[in-house]
Design a protein around this motif. Structure first.
Motif, PDB file in Angstrom:
ATOM      1  N   ASP A 216     -89.765  17.020 -36.643  1.00 31.57           N
ATOM      2  CA  ASP A 216     -91.208  16.804 -36.526  1.00 31.57           C
ATOM      3  C   ASP A 216     -91.722  15.645 -37.359  1.00 31.57           C
ATOM      4  O   ASP A 216     -92.771  15.715 -37.991  1.00 31.57           O
ATOM      5  N   PHE A 217     -90.960  14.558 -37.384  1.00 29.63           N
ATOM      6  CA  PHE A 217     -91.419  13.374 -38.084  1.00 29.63           C
ATOM      7  C   PHE A 217     -92.453  12.661 -37.242  1.00 29.63           C
ATOM      8  O   PHE A 217     -92.506  12.829 -36.016  1.00 29.63           O
ATOM      9  N   ASN A 218     -93.206  11.807 -37.904  1.00 25.00           N
ATOM     10  CA  ASN A 218     -94.161  10.973 -37.190  1.00 25.00           C
ATOM     11  C   ASN A 218     -93.413   9.814 -36.516  1.00 25.00           C
ATOM     12  O   ASN A 218     -92.766   9.020 -37.185  1.00 25.00           O
ATOM     13  N   PRO A 219     -93.474   9.717 -35.178  1.00 27.04           N
ATOM     14  CA  PRO A 219     -92.706   8.689 -34.462  1.00 27.04           C
ATOM     15  C   PRO A 219     -93.022   7.275 -34.945  1.00 27.04           C
ATOM     16  O   PRO A 219     -92.113   6.465 -35.119  1.00 27.04           O
ATOM     17  N   ASP A 220     -94.304   6.979 -35.176  1.00 27.27           N
ATOM     18  CA  ASP A 220     -94.655   5.631 -35.590  1.00 27.27           C
ATOM     19  C   ASP A 220     -94.050   5.287 -36.938  1.00 27.27           C
ATOM     20  O   ASP A 220     -93.457   4.221 -37.114  1.00 27.27           O
TER      21      ASP A 220
ATOM     22  N   ILE B  70     -78.808   5.071 -32.991  1.00 25.39           N
ATOM     23  CA  ILE B  70     -80.124   5.085 -33.638  1.00 25.39           C
ATOM     24  C   ILE B  70     -81.099   5.937 -32.823  1.00 25.39           C
ATOM     25  O   ILE B  70     -81.901   6.702 -33.365  1.00 25.39           O
ATOM     26  N   LEU B  71     -80.951   5.821 -31.508  1.00 22.41           N
ATOM     27  CA  LEU B  71     -81.772   6.643 -30.625  1.00 22.41           C
ATOM     28  C   LEU B  71     -81.499   8.131 -30.867  1.00 22.41           C
ATOM     29  O   LEU B  71     -82.432   8.956 -30.906  1.00 22.41           O
ATOM     30  N   GLY B  72     -80.237   8.467 -31.064  1.00 25.09           N
ATOM     31  CA  GLY B  72     -79.864   9.860 -31.354  1.00 25.09           C
ATOM     32  C   GLY B  72     -80.584  10.356 -32.602  1.00 25.09           C
ATOM     33  O   GLY B  72     -81.132  11.470 -32.624  1.00 25.09           O
ATOM     34  N   GLY B  73     -80.574   9.502 -33.645  1.00 25.91           N
ATOM     35  CA  GLY B  73     -81.268   9.869 -34.877  1.00 25.91           C
ATOM     36  C   GLY B  73     -82.756  10.058 -34.630  1.00 25.91           C
ATOM     37  O   GLY B  73     -83.379  11.023 -35.111  1.00 25.91           O
ATOM     38  N   TYR B  74     -83.302   9.161 -33.822  1.00 29.40           N
ATOM     39  CA  TYR B  74     -84.731   9.219 -33.504  1.00 29.40           C
ATOM     40  C   TYR B  74     -85.077  10.539 -32.811  1.00 29.40           C
ATOM     41  O   TYR B  74     -86.056  11.207 -33.158  1.00 29.40           O
ATOM     42  N   VAL B  75     -84.234  10.904 -31.834  1.00 31.89           N
ATOM     43  CA  VAL B  75     -84.501  12.126 -31.071  1.00 31.89           C
ATOM     44  C   VAL B  75     -84.577  13.334 -32.006  1.00 31.89           C
ATOM     45  O   VAL B  75     -85.515  14.143 -31.934  1.00 31.89           O
ATOM     46  N   ILE B  76     -83.624  13.439 -32.933  1.00 36.34           N
ATOM     47  CA  ILE B  76     -83.629  14.566 -33.863  1.00 36.34           C
ATOM     48  C   ILE B  76     -84.839  14.482 -34.789  1.00 36.34           C
ATOM     49  O   ILE B  76     -85.537  15.473 -35.029  1.00 36.34           O
ATOM     50  N   ALA B  77     -85.085  13.270 -35.288  1.00 38.37           N
ATOM     51  CA  ALA B  77     -86.179  13.103 -36.240  1.00 38.37           C
ATOM     52  C   ALA B  77     -87.517  13.515 -35.634  1.00 38.37           C
ATOM     53  O   ALA B  77     -88.328  14.176 -36.283  1.00 38.37           O
ATOM     54  N   ILE B  78     -87.726  13.152 -34.392  1.00 38.15           N
ATOM     55  CA  ILE B  78     -89.019  13.424 -33.784  1.00 38.15           C
ATOM     56  C   ILE B  78     -89.123  14.855 -33.268  1.00 38.15           C
ATOM     57  O   ILE B  78     -90.084  15.566 -33.536  1.00 38.15           O
ATOM     58  N   TYR B  79     -88.072  15.294 -32.543  1.00 41.48           N
ATOM     59  CA  TYR B  79     -88.204  16.571 -31.847  1.00 41.48           C
ATOM     60  C   TYR B  79     -87.747  17.762 -32.673  1.00 41.48           C
ATOM     61  O   TYR B  79     -88.114  18.886 -32.415  1.00 41.48           O
ATOM     62  N   LYS B  80     -86.872  17.512 -33.675  1.00 36.48           N
ATOM     63  CA  LYS B  80     -86.393  18.656 -34.454  1.00 36.48           C
ATOM     64  C   LYS B  80     -87.060  18.685 -35.827  1.00 36.48           C
ATOM     65  O   LYS B  80     -87.459  19.740 -36.316  1.00 36.48           O
TER      66      LYS B  80
END
Ligand code: ATP
Ligand code: MG
Lengths: 255, 261
Positions: free
Chosen positions: B182-186, B170-180
């Motif tokens: 550009d999703f809103n982390p919250d 899930i963390l892997g997905g988060y990393v891509i979502a946020i840094y690649k």
């Protein structure tokens, strides 16, 4: 010597063992008495190791009876067999040391099962045992793969005798050893039999060993026991197979 | 001609019977392993070293595979659902696929390859060098000393590995979502937590326990029945890994269809 007053430790009657219809042993009969040392000789592939494995229950004979301490062991229940095995000390032809355990852990393996020893006590005990076999403390913490083949052989013997069993079964304990170490092992077998008042069966190809350790010799040939006698009777025998076996060595030993 | 057909039929029949008897033997093997695992004495030293081996030393490969799977999942779904509300969709796809399926299956496959092979090789070597026979003559039951600790340790470790693998995935997905992407982390985190259902996690853990059981039992079974020297050891190892992997993929379907479908 009259042995009728002595206790029978092992009694084998009409033992037959086959592998897929191929008969390896048939009609094997012999007794092992308390304090007696028996040597089994025979050509390679004659079924000596198979006989030993039948005695300890690793193989099941097709027919016949094997009694240890007067208890019939063929078809014995698991827990009773486990109890019986506790009285036996066994070495396998190829050592079968536990290669994930150190030498000292190997030597006192059986004792550890019964009562846990600390590392220091365990090593001390193991050292006491292997000293008698001409080995020193330097190998205690090594693994079986790190010591020589002859040393492995001796550690296997140490492991077998560590719990002072009353019946000793050795499958070629001196093969692959130099003659000096071989005779040390032979002496040890004789001493153990005396000290523990144990009985021993030793499979060997070495006639010198036979003369040193055995009270009685049996020759396995052609699937069955083809000759039984005392070591010094081997010379006088006109059994062709026995003659063959002795030819290879110095007959002086049997004077 | 008739004879040849008969020959073919005979060999098919022979193979079927052998297969069935293998299954029967495996079943008996499992029962007796469980039998010995639940009764004393327990060899805690053995169990401990197995836990270290199965649990601790599998962490890097499990972490790595699940991390990258989480990343690739996020990337792929974002391409598919690029229009609206992607935060929620991507988070949800990553979360459910990882917890229900990918986490347990990838962990299972990694453990099968790493630990299963090792177990099978160890036991097969002990078998062909008569060490197992020797154990029996030294006041120790081989099933209890060798097999039971592996079963117990697998049952404990694989679910734990899956939990950790899930988190890392899930963390892997988060990393891509946020840094690649550009999703809103919250928003992404909120969507993840919102879609986190305990039944999905339980499903993954049930699978993990079953995989742990299958891996240890199959590996020990093939090892324990090894014969014929070094070749037998190799055969046991290959069979253990291949069969466990196939069984993992088959059973995950069966479990899902039967209980969570
Ligand atoms: N598990 C087995 N399956 C099939 N045949 C076997 C098995 N074990 C032994 N044999 C056969 O039994 C025969 C006797 O073997 P065994 O190992 O007892 O010989 P041995 O007398 O100990 O020989 P050596 O002196 O070389 O050790 C051999 O022909 C061997 O092929
Ligand atoms: Mg032999």
């Amino acid at each position: 010597m009259d042995q009728s007053y002595k206790k029978k430790k092992i009694e084998i009657r009409n033992l037959t063992k086959k592998f897929n219809e191929k008969i390896i042993l048939k009609n094997i009969n012999f007794d092992l008495y308390e304090g007696e040392s028996l040597a089994i000789i025979g050509a390679s592939g004659s079924g000596k190791s198979v006989l030993l494995k039948n005695i300890i229950g690793l193989l099941k004979p097709e027919a016949g009876s094997i009694k240890i301490n007067n208890v019939e062991t063929v078809n014995l229940s698991r827990s009773k067999r486990e109890n019986l095995l506790l009285e036996l000390g066994i070495t396998f032809q190829h050592g079968a040391l536990f290669d994930s355990l150190t030498i000292w852990e190997n030597v006192i393996f059986k004792i550890q099962r019964i009562n846990k020893l600390s590392k220091i006590d365990g090593q001390k005990l193991a050292l006491d045992i292997i000293k008698n076999l001409g080995l020193g403390s330097d190998i205690l913490n090594l693994y079986p793969s790190e010591i020589s083949g002859g040393m492995q052989k001796r550690i296997a013997i140490a492991r077998a005798i560590s719990s002072d069993p009353s019946i000793l079964l050795f499958d070629e304990p001196t093969s692959g050893l130099d003659p000096v170490t071989g005779s040390v092992i032979d002496e040890l077998i004789v001493k153990s039999v005396k000290r523990l008042c144990a009985s021993a069966i030793t499979i060997t190809h070495d006639m010198a060993s036979v003369s040193r350790i055995a009270d009685k010799v049996i020759l396995i040939d052609d699937q069955t026991i083809s000759w039984t006698g005392k070591p010094n009777e081997m010379l006088k025998s006109n059994n062709a197979k026995i003659q063959q076996f002795i030819k290879a060595l110095n007959p002086k030993l049997f004077k | 001609m008739k004879k040849r057909i008969l020959n073919i039929l005979e060999s098919i029949g022979y193979t079927c019977i052998r297969f069935l008897s293998q299954i029967g033997n495996f079943f008996i093997f499992c029962i007796s392993s469980i039998f010995w695992a639940i009764r004393p004495p327990w060899y805690f030293k053995q169990i401990h070293s197995q836990i270290i081996d199965i649990g601790y030393f599998s962490l890097p490969v499990v972490g790595l595979t699940t991390f990258f799977s989480g990343m690739v999942l996020a990337l792929q779904t974002s391409i598919g659902f690029s229009e609206f509300n992607s935060e929620s969709t991507v988070a949800r796809v990553v979360l459910t696929s990882i917890t229900k399926e990918l986490g347990p299956v990838l962990t299972g496959l990694m453990v099968a390859g790493r630990v299963g092979a090792k177990m099978a090789a160890e036991i097969a070597t002990m078998k062909v060098t008569e060490q197992i026979d020797a154990l029996g003559t030294l006041g120790t039951r081989p099933m209890q000393y060798l097999i039971a600790p592996k079963l117990i340790a697998s049952l404990i470790c694989v679910p734990f590995l899956v939990l950790i693998g899930n988190t890392i995935g899930i963390l892997g997905g988060y990393v891509i979502a946020i840094y690649k992407l550009d999703f809103n982390p919250d928003l992404y985190l909120y969507a993840t937590i919102e879609h986190l259902y305990w039944i999905d996690v339980v499903q993954g853990l049930v699978k993990a326990s079953i995989f742990g059981f299958l891996i240890s039992m199959l590996s020990c079974y093939f090892g324990y029945n090894a014969s014929r020297g070094a070749e037998g050891v190799g055969y046991a190892t290959t069979s253990a890994v291949v069969t466990s992997s196939v069984m993992i993929l088959t059973s995950t379907y069966i479990i899902t269809a039967l209980f969570f479908g």
